[in-house]
Write a protein that holds these residues in place. Sequence first.
Motif, short mmCIF file in Angstrom:
data_model
loop_
_atom_site.label_atom_id
_atom_site.label_comp_id
_atom_site.label_asym_id
_atom_site.label_seq_id
_atom_site.Cartn_x
_atom_site.Cartn_y
_atom_site.Cartn_z
N PRO A 188 21.40 9.56 7.76
CA PRO A 188 22.86 10.33 9.12
C PRO A 188 24.13 9.48 8.97
N TYR A 189 24.54 8.71 8.12
CA TYR A 189 25.83 8.26 8.01
C TYR A 189 25.88 9.53 7.44
N LEU A 190 24.88 8.80 5.82
CA LEU A 190 25.96 10.22 4.22
C LEU A 190 26.32 11.38 4.75
N ALA A 191 25.37 11.80 5.74
CA ALA A 191 25.64 13.34 6.10
C ALA A 191 26.65 13.42 6.57
N GLU A 192 27.16 12.92 7.99
CA GLU A 192 28.10 13.00 8.76
C GLU A 192 29.87 12.14 7.29
N PHE A 193 29.56 11.60 6.61
CA PHE A 193 30.48 11.57 6.02
C PHE A 193 30.81 12.62 5.02
N ASN A 194 29.61 13.18 4.72
CA ASN A 194 30.16 14.56 3.94
C ASN A 194 30.14 15.56 4.79
N LYS A 195 30.02 16.19 5.68
CA LYS A 195 30.62 17.11 7.28
C LYS A 195 32.13 16.38 6.95
N GLY A 196 32.15 15.41 7.44
CA GLY A 196 33.80 14.99 8.38
C GLY A 196 35.02 15.16 6.97
N ALA A 236 23.37 -5.62 35.40
CA ALA A 236 24.57 -4.81 36.91
C ALA A 236 26.06 -4.94 36.41
N GLY A 237 26.09 -3.73 35.30
CA GLY A 237 27.72 -3.64 35.44
C GLY A 237 28.35 -3.75 34.44
N GLY A 238 26.91 -4.56 33.29
CA GLY A 238 27.43 -5.43 32.28
C GLY A 238 28.03 -4.38 31.04
N THR A 239 28.61 -5.39 29.97
CA THR A 239 29.17 -4.60 28.81
C THR A 239 28.13 -4.91 27.45
N VAL A 240 28.70 -3.98 27.23
CA VAL A 240 26.84 -2.93 25.86
C VAL A 240 28.37 -2.69 24.83
N ALA A 241 28.42 -3.76 23.66
CA ALA A 241 29.38 -2.47 22.33
C ALA A 241 28.40 -2.69 21.26
N ILE A 242 28.19 -1.09 21.24
CA ILE A 242 27.50 -0.21 20.25
C ILE A 242 28.96 -0.11 19.05
N PRO A 243 28.55 0.62 17.56
CA PRO A 243 29.13 0.74 16.72
C PRO A 243 29.68 1.85 16.83
N ASN A 244 31.55 1.73 16.43
CA ASN A 244 32.53 2.93 16.87
C ASN A 244 31.47 4.26 15.37
N ASP A 245 30.96 4.38 14.35
CA ASP A 245 30.41 4.91 13.95
C ASP A 245 29.67 6.01 14.87
N PRO A 246 29.63 7.98 14.22
CA PRO A 246 28.67 8.25 15.42
C PRO A 246 26.89 8.49 14.87
N SER A 247 26.60 8.25 13.92
CA SER A 247 25.90 8.25 13.48
C SER A 247 24.88 6.33 14.18
N ASN A 248 25.89 5.07 13.77
CA ASN A 248 24.95 4.26 14.21
C ASN A 248 25.08 4.67 15.37
N ASN A 290 17.83 2.56 4.18
CA ASN A 290 18.89 2.71 3.55
C ASN A 290 18.75 3.23 1.98
N TRP A 291 19.36 3.95 1.32
CA TRP A 291 19.46 4.76 -0.06
C TRP A 291 20.72 4.56 -0.87
N LEU A 292 20.54 4.24 -2.36
CA LEU A 292 21.69 4.51 -3.23
C LEU A 292 21.65 5.76 -3.07
N VAL A 293 22.77 5.87 -3.19
CA VAL A 293 23.92 7.26 -2.95
C VAL A 293 24.92 7.19 -4.30
N ALA A 294 25.41 8.08 -4.70
CA ALA A 294 25.70 9.18 -5.76
C ALA A 294 25.87 10.49 -5.78
N ARG A 295 27.18 10.89 -6.53
CA ARG A 295 27.14 12.49 -6.43
C ARG A 295 26.50 13.13 -7.46
N ALA A 296 26.85 14.53 -6.98
CA ALA A 296 25.45 15.58 -7.56
C ALA A 296 25.93 15.68 -9.20
#
Length: 259
Positions: free
Chosen positions: A80-88, A119-131, A217-223
């Motif tokens: 999902p992260y790879l797809a988002e990078f390729n698209k963006g 109640a009202g607590g703070t939750v931190a999450i990653p800021n990239d869309p897939s994560n 998690n994948w090994l990733v390269a170019r076409a």
Amino acid sequence: MKSKIILALAALALAAAANAADKLTVAATAVPHAEILEFVKPALAKQGVELEVKVFTDYVQPNVQVAEKRLDANFFQHKPYLAEFNKGKGANLQPVVAVHVEPFGAYSSKHKALADVPAGGTVAIPNDPSNAGRALLLLDRAGVIKLKSTDNILATPRDIADNPKKLKFREIEAATLPRILPQVDLALINTNYALEAKLNPVKNALAIEDARSPYANWLVARADNKDTPALRKLAAALNSAEVKKFIETKYGGAVVPAF
């Protein structure tokens, strides 16, 4: 004599090209990706492949530098992260082989259970869309929130349908999450960064994905290079019985083989 010199020079040129083709430079985050790559180095060397591992602390440059042909491949991300990078970025990076799953976890230095988050607590999450979506899906499965749709892997806080505790969500750069853990009630942290911060998802996480997680998690390269002999050898090494045993022994369930 002249023809012999030309032939000798041609042979040297071919040898140099072969040597260049047999060297791979691969980007990785430190834990566990670079550690796994370092483990397969000796086996690859016996097959004539010199592996150089370049360690990165972020999730952006490893893809950028592979796309720009400054590096041959990378090993740090899920599809999902790879797809988002390729698209963006308009890129066409290719998944080569799945290696492991890092069960994503929710951590707190203030509370011992999810039920203790106030109640009202703070939750931190990653800021990239897939994560970010992955974090919210985990909280949905844990019963902390209710999403409009659990099929949306790119969910954001705006896609929360029910938030009984009125939790406040902060989207933070993934590598920073372990450092800001004392400042929030709960943080959803990628396992590579959790392990670097000495957090074990099996022992320390208040909620964790199971081994059925789709985020291998994948090994990733170019076409243009994913099917080269050197990369095929690296892919085979990363899916070997030896690597499976290494992952299971070294990480004790914090990292799970995906093959």
